[in-house]
Design a protein around this motif. Structure first.
Motif, PDB file in Angstrom:
ATOM      1  N   SER A   1     -26.477 -15.088 -38.780  1.00 47.99           N
ATOM      2  CA  SER A   1     -25.967 -14.250 -37.691  1.00 47.99           C
ATOM      3  C   SER A   1     -25.365 -12.975 -38.258  1.00 47.99           C
ATOM      4  N   TYR A   2     -25.338 -11.916 -37.449  1.00 43.57           N
ATOM      5  CA  TYR A   2     -24.796 -10.621 -37.854  1.00 43.57           C
ATOM      6  C   TYR A   2     -23.397 -10.472 -37.261  1.00 43.57           C
ATOM      7  N   LYS A   3     -22.433 -10.172 -38.101  1.00 39.37           N
ATOM      8  CA  LYS A   3     -21.045 -10.037 -37.681  1.00 39.37           C
ATOM      9  C   LYS A   3     -20.570 -11.278 -36.909  1.00 39.37           C
ATOM     10  N   PRO A   4     -20.569 -12.433 -37.578  1.00 34.88           N
ATOM     11  CA  PRO A   4     -20.201 -13.675 -36.890  1.00 34.88           C
ATOM     12  C   PRO A   4     -18.774 -13.672 -36.357  1.00 34.88           C
ATOM     13  N   LEU A   5     -17.876 -12.875 -36.952  1.00 29.18           N
ATOM     14  CA  LEU A   5     -16.498 -12.834 -36.465  1.00 29.18           C
ATOM     15  C   LEU A   5     -16.436 -12.315 -35.036  1.00 29.18           C
ATOM     16  N   LEU A   6     -17.230 -11.306 -34.716  1.00 27.75           N
ATOM     17  CA  LEU A   6     -17.203 -10.737 -33.370  1.00 27.75           C
ATOM     18  C   LEU A   6     -17.665 -11.763 -32.342  1.00 27.75           C
ATOM     19  N   GLN A   7     -18.731 -12.446 -32.651  1.00 29.52           N
ATOM     20  CA  GLN A   7     -19.258 -13.441 -31.720  1.00 29.52           C
ATOM     21  C   GLN A   7     -18.279 -14.583 -31.505  1.00 29.52           C
ATOM     22  N   ALA A   8     -17.614 -15.022 -32.582  1.00 27.36           N
ATOM     23  CA  ALA A   8     -16.654 -16.118 -32.462  1.00 27.36           C
ATOM     24  C   ALA A   8     -15.378 -15.677 -31.767  1.00 27.36           C
TER      25      ALA A   8
ATOM     26  N   SER B   1     -30.269  -5.637 -35.682  1.00 31.57           N
ATOM     27  CA  SER B   1     -30.597  -4.333 -36.243  1.00 31.57           C
ATOM     28  C   SER B   1     -29.429  -3.367 -36.091  1.00 31.57           C
ATOM     29  N   LYS B   2     -29.545  -2.240 -36.771  1.00 33.10           N
ATOM     30  CA  LYS B   2     -28.492  -1.228 -36.719  1.00 33.10           C
ATOM     31  C   LYS B   2     -29.133   0.139 -36.872  1.00 33.10           C
ATOM     32  N   GLY B   3     -28.724   1.072 -36.034  1.00 30.51           N
ATOM     33  CA  GLY B   3     -29.298   2.410 -36.083  1.00 30.51           C
ATOM     34  C   GLY B   3     -28.850   3.186 -37.313  1.00 30.51           C
TER      35      GLY B   3
END
Length: 582
Positions: free
Chosen positions: A481-488, A502-504
């Motif tokens: 997962s990408y940036k799991p802290l935000l999702q949690a 992805s990221k621009g």
């Protein structure tokens, strides 16, 4: 509140004014709350909901010298305190609220801008060259100017009669040990950082909305308690995926959404007439025409939310695997590195080798090795190596002259001897990245003032940073997962947003800008004090500039960007001094 503080000050828009060495008073647009009992006094200057009653509750901490306790309110602010004998001043952990100081005939003068210290501002050319060649992270105690130290983010300044200035640690990060334990704390801190500002504004607020996770999360939280006018920039080089996510977030939150479509006039590196200069070079200076275009619809609003700093607090670099090696957890480090490489279809071998070298050398050893490489002779541009390094000599090092290499090597050896920074890789890296992000926000202040925008950076608030850094870097570094802290931390965010991987990037815009302005940029670099002072080789830079403008050498674009804004800033400083002299 009248108190014999040492000198301090700020530009209009947020801080402290001073008259000699007398009482601190607020600048026209600043908010100051203060409390005192006898000789003990405490003031908070800036953006925070703290009350006078809150301050009175911490006067015992001032008496006892528990300085870090004075920095735990929400928001972004300076703290000034006195116990009647010692004076304490600090900005925020990220360094947006900067503190500079210098010897004064009556003690030590401090200020929130170097121009208020009452001494000539002489740019430190060798330091600027060193930051270009080896990264900006190794000298956090140095400002851009000679003989003017800077209090690094995470520290406060303690002044006592007859004693030299002392830096005290105010980081105050309390480890959470795992993601689940720290996510709830981070979620509360970040939600409060966004929503207390929106509620206090009591009106429509502006917000960046790039379509990325960081700005999108801020817009979702802000829209939950107020009305948001989100702005997005697009042009022929912008990611279509970013635009699609931005539009979907705006629809999801019912935010007003303005899309600004840029043209060739908004490409980077144009430096239009009338652009502010500021007290230090900043990468965003190259994007001023773009900022002018897309921020115009939100001029004059009470605040403007940004996602700036989200990458720093929500994610971590591969330094976390170097930390595993430093802790003797070699097998676990190797397992994660191999898994990471396989997910990205790359060979793990070079990556693993780079991390092992970093763990073996440490910060001081890496600085010494870099100094030795510069002393041996010209440095060739290193190919981008997967893997983290304490000190990688980039393309900027290959542009140094012999004199430039010598002076940068001296500064690297000095930094290695002082050992003022963490020797644990993940701690060093996250604080270095935080200070860089804070410097970027701080350096954008004059542009915001010119554009009549009041930016806030909720990801960089003290309590948000502390809550994020309490979660181990290894837990924030998501493999799947990408940036799991935000999702949690914010489970109310829609899955279609938090599942984005992805990221621009602005690389395509920068290449186009280099091509459009190549001739003018070549002249700018050639006439800059760095070239005129014999620190960089203009001919070597010219070759790199031409290749990058043709899209042939994307790996040097970041270093070219830094060099160009540094040269523009130095040239603007020189021109301003000449005008003043006339």
């Amino acid at each position: 509140m009248e108190r014999e503080w040492m000198a301090g000050g700020t530009a209009a828009g947020g801080g402290i004014e001073i008259v000699g060495l007398g009482g601190v008073r607020r600048a026209p647009a600043a908010r100051v709350r203060a409390a005192c009992e006898g000789l003990v006094a405490l003031a908070v200057v800036g953006d925070s909901p703290v009350t006078e009653q809150d301050l009175r509750g911490l006067l015992p901490a001032v008496r006892a010298g528990r300085w870090a306790e004075l920095t735990r309110w929400p928001g972004s602010y300076w703290v000034v305190a006195s116990d009647g004998r010692q004076h304490f001043v600090s900005g925020d952990l990220a360094g947006i609220r900067a503190v500079y100081y210098t010897p004064h005939q009556e003690g030590t003068a401090w200020a929130s801008e170097p121009g208020l210290l009452g001494r000539p501002l002489v740019p430190d050319l060798p330091l600027l060259a060193a930051r270009l060649a080896a990264g900006e992270h190794h000298w956090p105690h140095h400002s851009t100017y000679e003989q003017i130290p800077q209090v690094p983010g995470g520290s406060g300044l303690l002044l006592a009669p007859g004693a030299p200035p002392q830096l005290v640690d105010i980081a105050g990060v309390e480890p959470a040990y795992e993601l689940r334990e720290g996510a709830e704390r981070f979620g509360r801190a970040f939600t409060d950082a966004v929503q207390h500002r929106v509620r206090a504004a009591g009106a429509v607020v502006g917000a960046d909305l790039s379509g990325g996770l960081d700005s999108s999360a801020a817009v979702v939280l802000a829209a939950g308690v107020g009305t948001v006018h989100a702005v997005t920039y697009t042009d022929g080089y912008t990611s279509g995926e970013d635009m699609a996510f931005a539009a979907r977030v705006a629809e999801h939150t019912a935010a007003r959404h303005t899309l600004a479509t840029g043209s060739a006039e908004q490409l980077p590196f144009g430096f239009p007439p009338g652009q502010p200069t500021g007290a230090e070079p900043v990468l965003e200076a190259a994007m001023y025409a773009m900022d002018t275009a897309y921020l115009h619809p939100v001029r004059g609003l009470p605040l403007h939310l940004t996602g700036h700093g989200g990458d720093i607090v929500l994610d971590a670099s591969s330094s976390c695997w170097v930390r595993l090696l430093q802790d003797g957890r070699r097998r676990e480090a190797h397992r994660q590195v191999v898994a990471f490489a396989r997910l990205r279809n790359t060979a793990p071998g070079p990556y693993w080798k780079a991390l092992k070298n970093a763990a073996a050398l440490g910060h001081s050893g890496s600085l010494v090795r870099a100094a030795e490489a510069l002393e041996r002779g010209p440095v060739t541009t290193q190919a981008t190596v997967a893997g983290w390094s304490w000190c990688r000599l980039g393309a900027g090092a290959s542009w140094l002259t012999a004199a430039g290499r010598h002076q940068v090597a001296v500064l690297l050896r000095q930094a290695a001897r002082h050992r003022r920074q963490p020797e644990l890789a993940d701690e060093f890296d996250q604080w270095a990245a935080l200070r860089s992000s804070g410097a970027s926000a701080r350096g954008w202040t004059p542009y915001a003032e010119k554009l009549v925008v009041r930016p806030v950076y909720p990801y960089l608030d003290n309590e948000v940073v502390r809550a994020a850094f309490a979660v181990p870097a290894l837990a924030r570094r998501g493999l799947v997962s990408y940036k799991p802290l935000l999702q949690a931390a914010l489970p109310q965010l829609p899955d279609w947003l938090t599942s984005r991987r992805s990221k621009g990037s602005f690389t395509a815009q920068r290449i186009a800008g280099l091509a459009r302005h190549q001739g003018l940029l070549d002249k700018l670099i050639m006439s800059s004090p760095l070239a005129a002072g014999g620190l960089i080789d203009h001919a070597a830079v010219r070759v790199a500039l031409a290749q990058a403008a043709r899209g042939q050498s994307a790996t040097v674009i970041a270093d070219l960007h830094q060099l160009i804004v540094t040269c523009w800033w130095l040239t603007s400083q020189t021109a301003a001094k000449e005008v003043t002299a006339c």
